[in-house]
Design an enzyme around this catalytic site. Sequence first.
Site, PDB file in Angstrom:
ATOM      1  CE1 TYR A  85       1.020  -0.173   4.180  1.00 51.45           C
ATOM      2  CE2 TYR A  85       0.068   1.653   4.605  1.00 51.45           C
ATOM      3  CZ  TYR A  85       0.903   0.856   5.047  1.00 51.45           C
ATOM      4  OH  TYR A  85       1.336   1.257   6.222  1.00 51.45           O
TER       5      TYR A  85
ATOM      6  CE  LYS B 236       3.270   3.186   3.171  1.00 51.83           C
ATOM      7  NZ  LYS B 236       3.165   3.280   4.781  1.00 51.83           N
TER       8      LYS B 236
ATOM      9  CD  GLU C 113       9.455   1.538  10.524  1.00 48.29           C
ATOM     10  OE1 GLU C 113       9.619   2.663   9.811  1.00 48.29           O
ATOM     11  OE2 GLU C 113       9.603   0.736  10.247  1.00 48.29           O
TER      12      GLU C 113
ATOM     13  CG  LEU D 248       8.210   2.359   5.076  1.00 46.73           C
ATOM     14  CD1 LEU D 248       7.908   1.253   4.268  1.00 46.73           C
ATOM     15  CD2 LEU D 248       6.870   3.136   5.282  1.00 46.73           C
TER      16      LEU D 248
HETATM   17  N1  PDD Z   1       2.530   4.967   7.505  1.00 47.60           N
HETATM   18  N2  PDD Z   1       7.164   3.685   9.198  1.00 47.60           N
HETATM   19  C1  PDD Z   1       6.078   3.094   8.960  1.00 47.60           C
HETATM   20  C2  PDD Z   1       5.946   1.745   9.543  1.00 47.60           C
HETATM   21  C3  PDD Z   1       4.888   3.566   8.184  1.00 47.60           C
HETATM   22  O1  PDD Z   1       3.746   2.694   8.345  1.00 47.60           O
HETATM   23  C4  PDD Z   1       4.855   4.803   7.889  1.00 47.60           C
HETATM   24  C5  PDD Z   1       3.612   5.330   7.047  1.00 47.60           C
HETATM   25  C6  PDD Z   1       6.346   5.547   7.819  1.00 47.60           C
HETATM   26  C7  PDD Z   1       6.454   6.991   7.298  1.00 47.60           C
HETATM   27  O2  PDD Z   1       6.463   6.837   5.835  1.00 47.60           O
HETATM   28  P1  PDD Z   1       5.949   8.049   4.923  1.00 47.60           P
HETATM   29  O3  PDD Z   1       6.611   9.405   5.367  1.00 47.60           O
HETATM   30  O4  PDD Z   1       6.387   7.490   3.554  1.00 47.60           O
HETATM   31  O5  PDD Z   1       4.454   8.074   5.013  1.00 47.60           O
HETATM   32  C8  PDD Z   1       7.229   4.985   8.486  1.00 47.60           C
HETATM   33  C9  PDD Z   1       1.360   5.517   6.723  1.00 47.60           C
HETATM   34  C10 PDD Z   1       1.239   6.840   6.865  1.00 47.60           C
HETATM   35  C11 PDD Z   1       0.374   4.594   7.253  1.00 47.60           C
HETATM   36  O6  PDD Z   1       0.266   3.297   7.429  1.00 47.60           O
HETATM   37  O7  PDD Z   1      -0.801   5.063   7.244  1.00 47.60           O
END
Ligand code: PDD
Length: 287
Positions: free
Chosen positions: A33, A149, A182, A207
């Site tokens: 996703y 992801k 994270e 991620l």
């Molecule tokens: N999540 N780490 C994890 C485990 C995440 O699920 C996310 C983002 C991030 C930050 O990634 P980015 O800056 O590319 O959004 C780091 C999204 C927002 C979600 O699961 O809704």
Amino acid sequence: MSRFAYVNGRFVRHGEAVVPIEDRGYQLADGVYEVWAVFDGKLADAEGHFARLWRSLDALRIAHPMSQASLTMVLREAVRRNKVKEGLCYLQITRGVAKRDHAFPNPAVPPAIVVTAKSLDRSAAEAKAAKGASVISVPENRWGRCDIKSIGLLPNVLAKQAARERGALEAWFVDDMGLVTEGASSNAWIIDAEGALRTRDTNANILRGVTRSTLLEVIRETGLPFSEKPFTIAEAQAAKEAFITGAGSLVTPITQIDGVKLGDGQPGPVAIGLRRSYMERARLKAV
Ligand code: PDD
């Protein structure tokens, strides 16, 4: 207001949108996703999210269902039909629909796509961010490919729920070495006692946050000291500031970690400034 979702080739009313019960995402979490922040009806950090999407699909050997240009049109149409000015756009691609079997379907089936978009109250989010938020720590218990992801988010779900139950916004995973990897849905940052910005390096099992990358561009321009040296919870609790980044949280100051207040317990000036700078940059570049 009516909401619409894109499901496998067409837009349908959100409440009537369904996927087949043998979608491999539903039965096996066999999919990936992406989440884009939407600013002024446009997709933020579009390129970075697409690049990661293609990497995630390739890593799982799921075919690209359409070109980036076509997918951009679908995402924009989802944002437009749902009248989203400020919000989020969600894309999910699974290996497709096939009789349940752990191994990949043979012959392959077309990947399945779902796109949704929702509005957010940006001024409420700003007011919340200005107050800061708390995090708790939880043991890292995820698989070894958190760079993908994947929609397999059960450890993240449980970590986030533990945070909610303890009145915190986010949970930070801590690995076997005692180092923060994270958050459950964000990347973790501190500004250490020496004033250096620190976040986990992307060779670790995390991620590669797109918001993290855009913020790094901002940080390089400002000349603030930055290092990818990992940190412990104790170091974070003794830090000058802490914050999280992600398409949902953008840049959100953290004021408390495992019940310990950082400094005077108020959001730090650097984190507040970085939130503003990130949003200015992302708004300008949104497409
Ligand atoms: N999540 N780490 C994890 C485990 C995440 O699920 C996310 C983002 C991030 C930050 O990634 P980015 O800056 O590319 O959004 C780091 C999204 C927002 C979600 O699961 O809704």
